[in-house]
Design a protein around this motif. Structure first.
Motif, PDB file in Angstrom:
ATOM      1  N   ARG A 150     -51.281 -29.724  35.377  1.00 60.91           N
ATOM      2  CA  ARG A 150     -52.447 -30.481  35.852  1.00 60.91           C
ATOM      3  C   ARG A 150     -52.354 -31.945  35.439  1.00 60.91           C
ATOM      4  NH1 ARG A 150     -56.940 -32.482  33.988  1.00 60.91           N
ATOM      5  NH2 ARG A 150     -56.582 -31.687  31.882  1.00 60.91           N
ATOM      6  N   ARG A 151     -51.969 -32.182  34.186  1.00 57.74           N
ATOM      7  CA  ARG A 151     -51.859 -33.562  33.700  1.00 57.74           C
ATOM      8  C   ARG A 151     -50.776 -34.336  34.446  1.00 57.74           C
ATOM      9  NH1 ARG A 151     -52.567 -33.414  27.089  1.00 57.74           N
ATOM     10  NH2 ARG A 151     -54.647 -32.464  27.072  1.00 57.74           N
ATOM     11  N   GLY A 152     -49.735 -33.626  34.850  1.00 55.79           N
ATOM     12  CA  GLY A 152     -48.662 -34.291  35.582  1.00 55.79           C
ATOM     13  C   GLY A 152     -49.033 -34.619  37.016  1.00 55.79           C
ATOM     14  N   LEU A 153     -49.997 -33.883  37.574  1.00 52.47           N
ATOM     15  CA  LEU A 153     -50.369 -34.075  38.976  1.00 52.47           C
ATOM     16  C   LEU A 153     -51.575 -34.987  39.168  1.00 52.47           C
ATOM     17  CD1 LEU A 153     -49.997 -30.423  40.353  1.00 52.47           C
ATOM     18  CD2 LEU A 153     -48.492 -32.366  40.822  1.00 52.47           C
ATOM     19  N   GLU A 154     -52.477 -35.013  38.198  1.00 52.05           N
ATOM     20  CA  GLU A 154     -53.718 -35.748  38.403  1.00 52.05           C
ATOM     21  C   GLU A 154     -53.475 -37.253  38.464  1.00 52.05           C
ATOM     22  OE1 GLU A 154     -56.277 -34.657  35.219  1.00 52.05           O
ATOM     23  OE2 GLU A 154     -55.118 -35.707  33.691  1.00 52.05           O
ATOM     24  N   ILE A 155     -54.343 -37.926  39.174  1.00 48.46           N
ATOM     25  CA  ILE A 155     -54.245 -39.374  39.323  1.00 48.46           C
ATOM     26  C   ILE A 155     -54.501 -40.038  37.977  1.00 48.46           C
ATOM     27  CG2 ILE A 155     -55.291 -41.388  40.445  1.00 48.46           C
ATOM     28  CD1 ILE A 155     -55.927 -39.531  42.820  1.00 48.46           C
ATOM     29  N   GLN A 156     -53.666 -40.994  37.639  1.00 49.06           N
ATOM     30  CA  GLN A 156     -53.775 -41.666  36.343  1.00 49.06           C
ATOM     31  C   GLN A 156     -55.158 -42.277  36.162  1.00 49.06           C
ATOM     32  OE1 GLN A 156     -51.312 -41.530  34.000  1.00 49.06           O
ATOM     33  NE2 GLN A 156     -50.382 -40.134  35.477  1.00 49.06           N
TER      34      GLN A 156
ATOM     35  N   VAL B  86     -54.158 -35.871  44.254  1.00 45.75           N
ATOM     36  CA  VAL B  86     -53.089 -35.909  43.255  1.00 45.75           C
ATOM     37  C   VAL B  86     -52.328 -37.224  43.390  1.00 45.75           C
ATOM     38  CG1 VAL B  86     -52.831 -33.387  43.264  1.00 45.75           C
ATOM     39  CG2 VAL B  86     -51.349 -34.777  44.714  1.00 45.75           C
ATOM     40  N   ARG B  87     -51.507 -37.500  42.408  1.00 48.25           N
ATOM     41  CA  ARG B  87     -50.746 -38.754  42.384  1.00 48.25           C
ATOM     42  C   ARG B  87     -49.920 -38.926  43.653  1.00 48.25           C
ATOM     43  NH1 ARG B  87     -47.369 -38.239  36.990  1.00 48.25           N
ATOM     44  NH2 ARG B  87     -46.127 -39.715  38.217  1.00 48.25           N
ATOM     45  N   SER B  88     -49.870 -40.144  44.138  1.00 49.15           N
ATOM     46  CA  SER B  88     -49.135 -40.425  45.373  1.00 49.15           C
ATOM     47  C   SER B  88     -47.643 -40.631  45.135  1.00 49.15           C
ATOM     48  CB  SER B  88     -49.710 -41.671  46.054  1.00 49.15           C
ATOM     49  OG  SER B  88     -49.588 -42.802  45.193  1.00 49.15           O
ATOM     50  N   ASP B  89     -47.235 -40.758  43.862  1.00 47.49           N
ATOM     51  CA  ASP B  89     -45.828 -41.045  43.581  1.00 47.49           C
ATOM     52  C   ASP B  89     -45.006 -39.785  43.299  1.00 47.49           C
ATOM     53  OD1 ASP B  89     -47.101 -40.499  41.190  1.00 47.49           O
ATOM     54  OD2 ASP B  89     -45.944 -41.959  40.028  1.00 47.49           O
ATOM     55  N   ILE B  90     -45.604 -38.604  43.469  1.00 49.84           N
ATOM     56  CA  ILE B  90     -44.824 -37.390  43.228  1.00 49.84           C
ATOM     57  C   ILE B  90     -43.957 -37.066  44.441  1.00 49.84           C
ATOM     58  CG2 ILE B  90     -46.593 -36.410  41.704  1.00 49.84           C
ATOM     59  CD1 ILE B  90     -47.225 -34.432  44.030  1.00 49.84           C
ATOM     60  N   ASP B  91     -42.873 -36.375  44.204  1.00 48.12           N
ATOM     61  CA  ASP B  91     -42.036 -35.840  45.279  1.00 48.12           C
ATOM     62  C   ASP B  91     -42.599 -34.453  45.589  1.00 48.12           C
ATOM     63  OD1 ASP B  91     -40.081 -34.452  46.747  1.00 48.12           O
ATOM     64  OD2 ASP B  91     -38.453 -35.618  45.852  1.00 48.12           O
ATOM     65  N   ALA B  92     -43.390 -34.359  46.661  1.00 53.51           N
ATOM     66  CA  ALA B  92     -44.096 -33.112  46.966  1.00 53.51           C
ATOM     67  C   ALA B  92     -43.137 -31.947  47.187  1.00 53.51           C
ATOM     68  CB  ALA B  92     -44.987 -33.295  48.192  1.00 53.51           C
ATOM     69  N   ASP B  93     -42.015 -32.215  47.847  1.00 56.72           N
ATOM     70  CA  ASP B  93     -41.067 -31.134  48.130  1.00 56.72           C
ATOM     71  C   ASP B  93     -40.453 -30.601  46.842  1.00 56.72           C
ATOM     72  OD1 ASP B  93     -39.480 -29.587  50.198  1.00 56.72           O
ATOM     73  OD2 ASP B  93     -37.855 -30.537  49.086  1.00 56.72           O
TER      74      ASP B  93
ATOM     75  N   SER C 126     -46.342 -24.195  48.885  1.00 57.92           N
ATOM     76  CA  SER C 126     -46.739 -25.053  47.771  1.00 57.92           C
ATOM     77  C   SER C 126     -46.524 -26.524  48.114  1.00 57.92           C
ATOM     78  CB  SER C 126     -45.938 -24.673  46.521  1.00 57.92           C
ATOM     79  OG  SER C 126     -46.365 -25.406  45.400  1.00 57.92           O
ATOM     80  N   THR C 127     -45.410 -26.819  48.775  1.00 59.53           N
ATOM     81  CA  THR C 127     -45.100 -28.195  49.171  1.00 59.53           C
ATOM     82  C   THR C 127     -46.129 -28.739  50.156  1.00 59.53           C
ATOM     83  OG1 THR C 127     -42.720 -27.947  48.806  1.00 59.53           O
ATOM     84  CG2 THR C 127     -43.412 -29.642  50.376  1.00 59.53           C
ATOM     85  N   GLU C 128     -46.469 -27.951  51.174  1.00 59.44           N
ATOM     86  CA  GLU C 128     -47.437 -28.401  52.174  1.00 59.44           C
ATOM     87  C   GLU C 128     -48.804 -28.647  51.549  1.00 59.44           C
ATOM     88  OE1 GLU C 128     -47.006 -29.390  55.362  1.00 59.44           O
ATOM     89  OE2 GLU C 128     -44.916 -29.233  54.718  1.00 59.44           O
ATOM     90  N   GLN C 129     -49.183 -27.798  50.618  1.00 63.74           N
ATOM     91  CA  GLN C 129     -50.471 -27.990  49.949  1.00 63.74           C
ATOM     92  C   GLN C 129     -50.471 -29.276  49.128  1.00 63.74           C
ATOM     93  OE1 GLN C 129     -50.701 -24.225  47.921  1.00 63.74           O
ATOM     94  NE2 GLN C 129     -51.931 -23.295  49.532  1.00 63.74           N
ATOM     95  N   LEU C 130     -49.369 -29.544  48.445  1.00 61.77           N
ATOM     96  CA  LEU C 130     -49.286 -30.778  47.661  1.00 61.77           C
ATOM     97  C   LEU C 130     -49.314 -32.011  48.560  1.00 61.77           C
ATOM     98  CD1 LEU C 130     -46.709 -30.038  44.815  1.00 61.77           C
ATOM     99  CD2 LEU C 130     -49.131 -30.607  44.568  1.00 61.77           C
ATOM    100  N   ARG C 131     -48.626 -31.952  49.677  1.00 58.95           N
ATOM    101  CA  ARG C 131     -48.641 -33.087  50.609  1.00 58.95           C
ATOM    102  C   ARG C 131     -50.062 -33.378  51.085  1.00 58.95           C
ATOM    103  NH1 ARG C 131     -43.282 -31.269  54.012  1.00 58.95           N
ATOM    104  NH2 ARG C 131     -41.741 -32.301  52.681  1.00 58.95           N
ATOM    105  N   HIS C 132     -50.800 -32.317  51.355  1.00 62.14           N
ATOM    106  CA  HIS C 132     -52.188 -32.495  51.785  1.00 62.14           C
ATOM    107  C   HIS C 132     -53.016 -33.133  50.669  1.00 62.14           C
ATOM    108  CE1 HIS C 132     -56.109 -31.737  53.519  1.00 62.14           C
ATOM    109  NE2 HIS C 132     -56.458 -31.091  52.415  1.00 62.14           N
ATOM    110  N   LEU C 133     -52.815 -32.666  49.441  1.00 62.34           N
ATOM    111  CA  LEU C 133     -53.590 -33.198  48.319  1.00 62.34           C
ATOM    112  C   LEU C 133     -53.248 -34.660  48.039  1.00 62.34           C
ATOM    113  CD1 LEU C 133     -53.567 -30.133  45.889  1.00 62.34           C
ATOM    114  CD2 LEU C 133     -55.409 -30.906  47.399  1.00 62.34           C
ATOM    115  N   VAL C 134     -51.995 -35.034  48.250  1.00 63.01           N
ATOM    116  CA  VAL C 134     -51.615 -36.446  48.121  1.00 63.01           C
ATOM    117  C   VAL C 134     -52.341 -37.264  49.190  1.00 63.01           C
ATOM    118  CG1 VAL C 134     -49.734 -38.102  48.422  1.00 63.01           C
ATOM    119  CG2 VAL C 134     -49.360 -36.039  47.054  1.00 63.01           C
ATOM    120  N   LYS C 135     -52.338 -36.742  50.405  1.00 69.12           N
ATOM    121  CA  LYS C 135     -52.943 -37.450  51.539  1.00 69.12           C
ATOM    122  C   LYS C 135     -54.430 -37.700  51.334  1.00 69.12           C
ATOM    123  CE  LYS C 135     -53.398 -37.121  56.577  1.00 69.12           C
ATOM    124  NZ  LYS C 135     -53.088 -36.290  57.781  1.00 69.12           N
ATOM    125  N   VAL C 136     -55.133 -36.731  50.747  1.00 65.91           N
ATOM    126  CA  VAL C 136     -56.587 -36.882  50.569  1.00 65.91           C
ATOM    127  C   VAL C 136     -56.946 -37.490  49.216  1.00 65.91           C
ATOM    128  CG1 VAL C 136     -57.099 -34.985  52.139  1.00 65.91           C
ATOM    129  CG2 VAL C 136     -56.878 -34.511  49.689  1.00 65.91           C
ATOM    130  N   GLY C 137     -55.923 -37.924  48.462  1.00 57.69           N
ATOM    131  CA  GLY C 137     -56.180 -38.622  47.210  1.00 57.69           C
ATOM    132  C   GLY C 137     -56.563 -37.735  46.038  1.00 57.69           C
TER     133      GLY C 137
END
Length: 201
Positions: free
Chosen positions: A192-198, A146-153, A133-144
């Motif tokens: 979803r609301r917590g992860l999506e870009i503002q 999900v929000r970049s300010d989340i702690d993916a781990d 789950s962490t690796e997937q979130l890191r990838h989604l942050v990288k490609v824009g």
């Protein structure tokens, strides 16, 4: 000509027999001789595959968790937040088979948690789910996505714990489908609301 034995199939046969014995006799009461009999084997043959009841139980726990892991969190790439949320929904909406396996696991194998080896297998399961789950979130942050300010781990491992808690709760307490799906929909929308870009809808 020597008889050719499929060792993997034999191990599964023994583990299924062990689960049967643990279910009917109780974990502590079931002996290796009982398991050998249930598997249709001589006791000596059983020991060729598993040196002790602890070793057999650890292998059984690992096998069960591998089955559950494949069902609730299949290894696959996620490219968008929608993909990620869909994967979580699939994990939360576990099949009847997975729910039965989960309930059986805790009811039958709960006493085995006194073993360090079994605890390590359980911990390893949650570690793998959290890491994926962490690796997937890191990838989604990288490609824009999900929000970049989340702690993916921290977020990834929290989501893994959420999946475990909801799936286990449903399996153990038999929540009505309508009630569970309402809980699931609400949880997924909040996530979803917590992860999506503002600014995105």
């Amino acid at each position: 000509m020597p008889k050719i034995v499929d060792k993997d199939a034999m191990r599964v046969r023994i583990m299924e027999a062990a689960m049967q014995c643990y279910s009917t006799q109780g974990f502590h009461a079931a002996k290796m001789s009982d398991i050998a009999k249930a598997a249709g084997l001589a006791k000596g043959t059983l020991y060729l595959y598993f040196k002790s009841k602890d070793q057999l139980t650890t292998a059984l726990v690992k096998w069960i968790f591998q089955e559950i892991e494949q069902q609730i969190m299949p290894q696959r790439e996620v490219r968008t937040l929608t993909d990620y949320m869909s994967q979580i929904r699939t994990a939360l909406d576990a099949s009847e088979e997975t729910r039965i396996e989960t309930r059986m696991f805790f009811e039958v194998l709960g006493p085995s948690f006194g073993s360090d080896e079994v605890v390590a297998e359980v911990a390893g399961f949650f570690e793998r789910i959290g890491a994926q789950s962490t690796e997937q979130l890191r990838h989604l942050v990288k490609v824009g996505e999900v929000r970049s300010d989340i702690d993916a781990d921290a977020t990834g491992r929290s989501i893994a714990a959420l999946i475990d808690g909801m799936v286990t709760h449903r399996a153990m307490f038999g929540l009505e489908d309508a009630r569970y799906r309402s809980m699931m929909d609400t949880t997924l929308e909040m996530l979803r609301r917590g992860l999506e870009i503002q600014g995105e809808v």
